[in-house]
Scaffold this motif. Sequence first.
Motif: not given
Length: 253
Positions: A146-148, A156-158, A203-204, A231-236
């Motif tokens: 994830f981005t910071p 992000a916790v789960p 970065p991965a 994990l762009a699917v979660a972030e966006r």
Amino acid sequence: MIPHHDLTGPDDADVLVLSNSLGTDLGLWNGQVPALAEHFRVLRYDQRGHGGTAAPPGPYRLGELGTDVLELLDRLGVARAHFAGVSLGGMTGMWLAQHAPERIGRLALICTSAELTPRQAWRDRAAQARRDGTTSMVAGSLERWFTPAFAATDAAVPFGAALSACDDEGYASCAEAIAELDLVEGLPRITAPTLVLAAREDPATPPPHAERIAAAVPGARLDVLDDASHLAVAERPDAVNALLLDHFTRSAR
């Protein structure tokens, strides 16, 4: 083996398989299911040693992970399905499109790679999982995933919890499958209409990995998301959903 799975959506719709990254479970796709299930019978599953799927003795090879999908489709009576995968899931999708093209309709490859080097880094990660457990990898993984700004939120916790819950041997064996990854030569043989999606801050598997895939797969489309990491699917989720719906509904237009 038949992995743990979840099937959601109209019984008469085309099946769309969603495949997870290393260290995540099928909850990775929670932001996609409501939108996709309006059009497709959405089939999520857990990789070996992840979520509810058992971890048979390793090491694993990508062909075994791909065969798990084929056995699951056979069990469900699905002759042909669309497929979207993130990272390890995208690698699984490329393997399927190369080795079982008659089973794959349209293909989406998200934040993934056809070859990840140095290979020793993945063997070292497998050794760490066996030695210290997957909980030892949570902090570093969240930084890559994830981005910071997103990593600092409760959302992000789960993902840290899912990584901690992975079977140590199953995670290690999947990492060893990535260490042996070499899908580059077979990319020009992929006939499935393909969307390749990268994230600008990943970065991965940074955008050049996606560019390499898109340049080799005939007719592939490349999109790069801003303000997102691995994990762009979660972030966006909204942006990803729009791209996936556009790609997978094209065959119905």
